[in-house]
Design an enzyme around this catalytic site. Sequence first.
Site, mmCIF file in Angstrom:
data_model
loop_
_atom_site.group_PDB
_atom_site.id
_atom_site.type_symbol
_atom_site.label_atom_id
_atom_site.label_comp_id
_atom_site.label_asym_id
_atom_site.label_seq_id
_atom_site.Cartn_x
_atom_site.Cartn_y
_atom_site.Cartn_z
ATOM 1 N N LYS A 170 -0.041 4.309 -0.463
ATOM 2 C CA LYS A 170 -0.874 5.750 0.040
ATOM 3 C C LYS A 170 -0.370 6.733 -0.655
ATOM 4 O O LYS A 170 -0.054 6.092 -2.194
ATOM 5 C CB LYS A 170 -0.802 6.117 1.493
ATOM 6 C CG LYS A 170 -0.353 4.666 2.463
ATOM 7 C CD LYS A 170 0.201 5.073 4.142
ATOM 8 C CE LYS A 170 -0.420 3.547 5.023
ATOM 9 N NZ LYS A 170 -0.266 3.672 6.734
ATOM 10 N N GLY A 221 2.177 2.646 11.153
ATOM 11 C CA GLY A 221 3.456 3.654 10.608
ATOM 12 C C GLY A 221 3.821 4.118 11.881
ATOM 13 O O GLY A 221 4.427 5.391 11.474
ATOM 14 N N GLU A 280 -7.278 4.924 7.647
ATOM 15 C CA GLU A 280 -6.612 6.986 6.670
ATOM 16 C C GLU A 280 -8.017 7.086 6.387
ATOM 17 O O GLU A 280 -8.466 7.923 6.651
ATOM 18 C CB GLU A 280 -5.860 7.078 6.002
ATOM 19 C CG GLU A 280 -4.288 6.385 7.208
ATOM 20 C CD GLU A 280 -3.193 5.818 6.497
ATOM 21 O OE1 GLU A 280 -3.702 5.994 5.529
ATOM 22 O OE2 GLU A 280 -2.242 5.059 7.057
ATOM 23 N N HIS A 316 -9.455 1.620 4.494
ATOM 24 C CA HIS A 316 -8.476 1.972 5.092
ATOM 25 C C HIS A 316 -8.197 2.932 6.654
ATOM 26 O O HIS A 316 -8.693 3.218 6.065
ATOM 27 C CB HIS A 316 -7.317 2.406 4.527
ATOM 28 C CG HIS A 316 -6.246 2.431 5.288
ATOM 29 N ND1 HIS A 316 -5.579 2.958 5.944
ATOM 30 C CD2 HIS A 316 -4.720 1.285 5.343
ATOM 31 C CE1 HIS A 316 -4.399 3.218 6.550
ATOM 32 N NE2 HIS A 316 -3.883 1.694 6.147
ATOM 33 N N GLU A 346 -5.361 -4.199 10.413
ATOM 34 C CA GLU A 346 -4.647 -3.256 10.934
ATOM 35 C C GLU A 346 -5.414 -2.014 12.573
ATOM 36 O O GLU A 346 -5.630 -1.063 12.765
ATOM 37 C CB GLU A 346 -4.222 -2.907 10.273
ATOM 38 C CG GLU A 346 -4.075 -2.858 8.808
ATOM 39 C CD GLU A 346 -3.150 -1.650 7.304
ATOM 40 O OE1 GLU A 346 -2.348 -3.200 7.249
ATOM 41 O OE2 GLU A 346 -3.635 -0.933 7.506
ATOM 42 N N ASN A 365 0.870 -1.371 -0.218
ATOM 43 C CA ASN A 365 -0.304 -0.390 0.244
ATOM 44 C C ASN A 365 1.370 1.199 -0.009
ATOM 45 O O ASN A 365 1.673 1.473 0.845
ATOM 46 C CB ASN A 365 -0.617 0.064 1.348
ATOM 47 C CG ASN A 365 -1.933 1.069 1.314
ATOM 48 O OD1 ASN A 365 -1.939 1.838 0.464
ATOM 49 N ND2 ASN A 365 -2.685 1.373 2.628
ATOM 50 N N SER A 374 3.135 -1.613 11.035
ATOM 51 C CA SER A 374 4.300 -1.975 11.017
ATOM 52 C C SER A 374 4.907 -2.611 11.000
ATOM 53 O O SER A 374 6.183 -3.720 11.190
ATOM 54 C CB SER A 374 4.662 -0.919 12.877
ATOM 55 O OG SER A 374 4.847 0.476 12.302
HETATM 56 P P1 PGA Z 1 2.510 0.662 7.853
HETATM 57 O O1 PGA Z 1 0.931 1.092 7.264
HETATM 58 O O2 PGA Z 1 3.489 -0.401 7.208
HETATM 59 O O3 PGA Z 1 3.271 1.999 6.996
HETATM 60 O O4 PGA Z 1 2.145 0.640 8.841
HETATM 61 C C1 PGA Z 1 0.442 -0.265 6.740
HETATM 62 C C2 PGA Z 1 -1.313 0.306 6.259
HETATM 63 O O5 PGA Z 1 -1.506 1.394 6.526
HETATM 64 O O6 PGA Z 1 -1.770 -0.208 5.443
#
Ligand code: PGA
Length: 217
Positions: free
Chosen positions: A10, A154, A90, A88, A148, A8, A181
């Site tokens: 983003k 992140g 976000e 997601h 998640e 992903n 992460s």
């Molecule tokens: P990350 O994000 O691996 O940077 O923690 C995962 C995600 O949001 O899909």
Amino acid sequence: MKKLIIANWKCNPATLKEAQELFHLIKEDIKNKDVVICPPSIFLPFLICDDINFGAQNCFWEKSGAYTGEISPQMIKSIGCEYVIIGHSERRTIFNESNDEIRSKIKQAKRAGLVPIVCIGESKDQNTFEIIEEQIRGVEQDVILAYEPLWAIGTGENASFDKVREVREFLKDRKFLYGGSVNSQNAKDYLEITDGLLIGGASLNAIEFLKIIKTAY
Ligand code: PGA
């Protein structure tokens, strides 16, 4: 069972040139593997090629119409994608997407023939199982779920293996990914207790991402 690795990207990288450079570095090593690249939608037509799976990071809940700025699952499918990430955290937090909207997106994505990867998970102050129960209500068995937890995205603070196992058991026979992460150090352990991984930050670093792919193959 074969493991699925989803990248992903983003809202990264900032330019097409950088996206093409990143893709060029990973391309040969992800061919004919259960790896799915989800770049920003606008870059998809420049990257899509044979023997590699692609997905979008979001979609709309209608097929077409007067919805300025939206991209439908049918459009995503028509350029050669097979997958779409839906819900997601976000999208849920920054863009206020509701469970109802997410359910509508899943329906339309399936109608278009895309495989939805539906993100679920709680924030620090919420009860994991109450939240997940609401998030998966009415969501059919055949979609892929990606657990998640918000506090793990992140942050470098990943969910414990026990926690991930508990969530997996709660979801029973559903196809189950972990995200939050994930890096080349912890990927192997998560792969042992899941059907695959959803990777954000680490998928933007070609060396790190390819190390993760190696652990899965
Ligand atoms: P990350 O994000 O691996 O940077 O923690 C995962 C995600 O949001 O899909």
